[in-house]
Design an enzyme around this catalytic site. Structure first.
Site, PDB file in Angstrom:
ATOM      1  N   ASP A 144       0.835  -1.313  -0.062  1.00 28.08           N
ATOM      2  CA  ASP A 144       0.088   0.036   0.063  1.00 28.08           C
ATOM      3  C   ASP A 144       0.999   1.266  -0.181  1.00 28.08           C
ATOM      4  O   ASP A 144       1.789   1.361   0.834  1.00 28.08           O
ATOM      5  CB  ASP A 144      -0.830  -0.006   1.218  1.00 28.08           C
ATOM      6  CG  ASP A 144      -2.083   0.764   1.165  1.00 28.08           C
ATOM      7  OD1 ASP A 144      -1.731   2.014   0.837  1.00 28.08           O
ATOM      8  OD2 ASP A 144      -3.174   0.425   1.338  1.00 28.08           O
ATOM      9  N   TYR A 198     -10.701  13.130  -4.184  1.00 26.54           N
ATOM     10  CA  TYR A 198      -9.771  12.839  -5.372  1.00 26.54           C
ATOM     11  C   TYR A 198      -9.164  14.179  -5.810  1.00 26.54           C
ATOM     12  O   TYR A 198      -8.062  14.255  -5.935  1.00 26.54           O
ATOM     13  CB  TYR A 198     -10.660  12.120  -6.339  1.00 26.54           C
ATOM     14  CG  TYR A 198     -10.016  11.608  -7.558  1.00 26.54           C
ATOM     15  CD1 TYR A 198      -9.087  10.786  -7.647  1.00 26.54           C
ATOM     16  CD2 TYR A 198     -10.077  12.450  -8.957  1.00 26.54           C
ATOM     17  CE1 TYR A 198      -8.457  10.216  -8.813  1.00 26.54           C
ATOM     18  CE2 TYR A 198      -9.578  11.891  -9.830  1.00 26.54           C
ATOM     19  CZ  TYR A 198      -8.613  10.933 -10.012  1.00 26.54           C
ATOM     20  OH  TYR A 198      -8.011  10.460 -11.098  1.00 26.54           O
ATOM     21  N   LYS A 242      -5.220  15.118  -5.656  1.00 29.80           N
ATOM     22  CA  LYS A 242      -4.312  15.206  -6.706  1.00 29.80           C
ATOM     23  C   LYS A 242      -3.774  16.539  -6.502  1.00 29.80           C
ATOM     24  O   LYS A 242      -2.505  16.567  -7.312  1.00 29.80           O
ATOM     25  CB  LYS A 242      -5.376  14.960  -7.904  1.00 29.80           C
ATOM     26  CG  LYS A 242      -5.336  13.372  -8.080  1.00 29.80           C
ATOM     27  CD  LYS A 242      -4.342  12.565  -8.589  1.00 29.80           C
ATOM     28  CE  LYS A 242      -4.672  11.128  -8.915  1.00 29.80           C
ATOM     29  NZ  LYS A 242      -3.630  10.231  -9.262  1.00 29.80           N
TER      30      LYS A 242
HETATM   31  P1  NAD Z   1      -7.429   1.901 -11.648  1.00 32.52           P
HETATM   32  O1  NAD Z   1      -8.306   2.060 -10.500  1.00 32.52           O
HETATM   33  O2  NAD Z   1      -7.579   0.792 -12.669  1.00 32.52           O
HETATM   34  O3  NAD Z   1      -6.040   1.897 -11.127  1.00 32.52           O
HETATM   35  C1  NAD Z   1      -5.414   2.302  -9.734  1.00 32.52           C
HETATM   36  C2  NAD Z   1      -4.474   1.300  -9.145  1.00 32.52           C
HETATM   37  O4  NAD Z   1      -4.106   1.692  -7.911  1.00 32.52           O
HETATM   38  C3  NAD Z   1      -5.282  -0.017  -9.005  1.00 32.52           C
HETATM   39  O5  NAD Z   1      -4.452  -1.067  -9.189  1.00 32.52           O
HETATM   40  C4  NAD Z   1      -5.481   0.098  -7.497  1.00 32.52           C
HETATM   41  O6  NAD Z   1      -5.493  -1.479  -6.933  1.00 32.52           O
HETATM   42  C5  NAD Z   1      -4.265   0.783  -6.868  1.00 32.52           C
HETATM   43  N1  NAD Z   1      -4.099   1.528  -5.769  1.00 32.52           N
HETATM   44  C6  NAD Z   1      -4.984   2.151  -5.368  1.00 32.52           C
HETATM   45  N2  NAD Z   1      -4.825   2.438  -4.083  1.00 32.52           N
HETATM   46  C7  NAD Z   1      -3.595   1.941  -3.649  1.00 32.52           C
HETATM   47  C8  NAD Z   1      -2.897   2.009  -2.503  1.00 32.52           C
HETATM   48  N3  NAD Z   1      -3.081   2.967  -1.609  1.00 32.52           N
HETATM   49  N4  NAD Z   1      -1.694   1.521  -2.663  1.00 32.52           N
HETATM   50  C9  NAD Z   1      -1.093   0.812  -3.718  1.00 32.52           C
HETATM   51  N5  NAD Z   1      -1.981   0.651  -4.790  1.00 32.52           N
HETATM   52  C10 NAD Z   1      -3.395   1.325  -4.869  1.00 32.52           C
HETATM   53  O7  NAD Z   1      -7.272   3.372 -12.381  1.00 32.52           O
HETATM   54  P2  NAD Z   1      -6.690   3.990 -13.794  1.00 32.52           P
HETATM   55  O8  NAD Z   1      -7.698   4.248 -14.785  1.00 32.52           O
HETATM   56  O9  NAD Z   1      -5.795   2.877 -14.264  1.00 32.52           O
HETATM   57  O10 NAD Z   1      -5.769   5.260 -13.313  1.00 32.52           O
HETATM   58  C11 NAD Z   1      -4.494   5.140 -12.796  1.00 32.52           C
HETATM   59  C12 NAD Z   1      -3.965   6.538 -12.393  1.00 32.52           C
HETATM   60  O11 NAD Z   1      -4.077   7.448 -13.535  1.00 32.52           O
HETATM   61  C13 NAD Z   1      -4.705   6.936 -11.225  1.00 32.52           C
HETATM   62  O12 NAD Z   1      -3.762   7.611 -10.270  1.00 32.52           O
HETATM   63  C14 NAD Z   1      -5.481   7.940 -11.750  1.00 32.52           C
HETATM   64  O13 NAD Z   1      -5.981   8.898 -10.661  1.00 32.52           O
HETATM   65  C15 NAD Z   1      -4.950   8.471 -12.911  1.00 32.52           C
HETATM   66  N6  NAD Z   1      -5.847   8.949 -14.037  1.00 32.52           N
HETATM   67  C16 NAD Z   1      -6.678   8.125 -14.667  1.00 32.52           C
HETATM   68  C17 NAD Z   1      -7.744   8.729 -15.629  1.00 32.52           C
HETATM   69  C18 NAD Z   1      -8.346   7.796 -16.319  1.00 32.52           C
HETATM   70  O14 NAD Z   1      -9.466   8.531 -17.104  1.00 32.52           O
HETATM   71  N7  NAD Z   1      -8.148   6.526 -16.681  1.00 32.52           N
HETATM   72  C19 NAD Z   1      -7.808  10.086 -15.724  1.00 32.52           C
HETATM   73  C20 NAD Z   1      -6.842  10.825 -15.010  1.00 32.52           C
HETATM   74  C21 NAD Z   1      -6.135  10.444 -14.086  1.00 32.52           C
END
Ligand code: NAD
Ligand code: UDP
Length: 311
Positions: A57, A144, A148
């Site tokens: 984590d 969130y 961020k």
């Molecule tokens: P996702 O939820 O599929 O991936 C997030 C990952 O982080 C997951 O595998 C989750 O298990 C892990 N995680 C969460 N909390 C954790 C912790 N405390 N310790 C360790 N692991 C942890 O989402 P995603 O779409 O793949 O997003 C990945 C990143 O990109 C995120 O930071 C998200 O904020 C950012 N993001 C994504 C989007 C989008 O549209 N997909 C847009 C803007 C930003």
């Protein structure tokens, strides 16, 4: 060969990043607590001797020797990040502190997966990186958005005070294979509903807009940003400027899936931004003319094929 740590590596975007960096001949350490990610996203990489999986984590310190860190750990879908909002803030803020501390100690370069949510419900359109945003600091999205925003502040301060080499990417709505079918985000919801013949859930009147980027385009942008000159720190918008209403997205999905699903209208969630479109001129300028090259229809087709095989 570089050694690279990816936090959140078992998530939707993280799994594509692990795959691409391994294919380029790097050693990858994927760290995840599996809150919204899954082993199934990276199971096909486990046979690769240059791939390592760590259950951890990010709110707890973690030490390893690497050259680069991509910090993606954080739930990204509103229903998941609002499930335990305090944990979401801890993940963004303590995760950033722990990873920046590590980067400082081992002199690694570190990239932050920031978000267009730092612009909140934007009052300027399209959004440029110099816009400070319109965020409700106490609303249901604030865990969130503010998490961020605080992480961006930490990245800048570690850079300015401790000379850590940082990169900040502001990602706009990204979709593609390996989104979780129960993720709750609009693209996966509409595709899964259409394929199952269930009603398509439009929140509000469906006239709100988003700009959807196919995951491969984001990964290319990420890698170019990480490999850019040390003077390039961002924040840089990484997104596809093609802007669509949710009604248009639903029509596209229905057409491409040949689905007879009907539209159903549900209340718009609190503080749901009305419009979202990236200005990507800075990314083009700094990242060797980077621009997305997968249009919505093409990206949707690939994502629909993925869900046809998995649900
Ligand atoms: P996702 O939820 O599929 O991936 C997030 C990952 O982080 C997951 O595998 C989750 O298990 C892990 N995680 C969460 N909390 C954790 C912790 N405390 N310790 C360790 N692991 C942890 O989402 P995603 O779409 O793949 O997003 C990945 C990143 O990109 C995120 O930071 C998200 O904020 C950012 N993001 C994504 C989007 C989008 O549209 N997909 C847009 C803007 C930003
Ligand atoms: N949305 C929708 N139906 C759904 C899920 C989402 O109409 O089943 C809307 C949501 O209200 C928002 C847009 O689609 O206006 C994008 O939502 P998502 O959760 O994918 O991303 P974000 O709001 O974080 O940009």
């Amino acid at each position: 060969m570089k050694k690279i740590l990816i936090t959140g590596g078992a998530g939707f975007i993280g799994s594509h990043l692990c795959e691409r960096l391994l294919n380029e001949g790097n050693e990858v350490i994927c760290l995840d607590n599996y809150f919204t990610g899954a082993k199934s996203n990276i199971v096909h990489l486990l046979d690769n001797p240059y791939f390592e999986l760590v259950r951890h984590d990010v709110t707890m310190p973690y030490f390893v020797e690497v050259d680069e860190i991509y910090n993606l750990a954080c739930p990204a879908s509103p229903i998941h990040y609002q499930y335990n909002p305090i944990k979401t803030i801890k993940t963004s803020v303590m995760g950033a502190i722990n990873m920046l501390g590590l980067a400082k100690r081992i002199k690694a370069k570190i990239l932050q997966a920031s978000t267009s949510e730092v612009y909140g419900d934007p009052l300027i359109h399209p959004q440029t990186e110099d816009y400070w945003g319109n965020v409700n600091p106490i609303g249901s999205r604030s865990c969130y958005d503010e998490g961020k925003r605080c992480a961006e502040s930490l990245f800048m301060n570690y850079h300015q005070k401790n000379e850590v080499k940082i990169k900040i990417a502001r990602i706009f709505n990204t979709y593609g294979p390996r989104m979780n079918a129960n993720d709750g985000r609009v693209v996966s919801n509409f595709i899964v509903q259409a394929l199952k013949g269930e009603d398509i859930t439009i929140y509000g009147d469906g006239t709100q807009t988003r700009s959807f980027q196919y995951v491969d385009d984001l990964i290319e942008g990420f890698i170019r940003l990480m490999n850019s000159d040390d003077s390039v720190i961002g924040p840089v918008n990484i997104g596809n400027p093609g802007e669509f209403t949710m009604l248009e997205l639903a029509e596209n999905v229905l057409k491409l899936t040949n689905s007879k699903s009907k539209l159903t209208f549900l209340p718009l969630p609190e503080d749901d931004p009305l419009q979202r479109q990236p200005d990507i001129r800075l990314a083009k300028k700094l990242l060797n003319n980077w621009e997305p090259n997968t249009n919505l229809n093409e990206g949707l087709k690939r994502t629909i094929n993925y869900f046809k095989e998995t649900i």
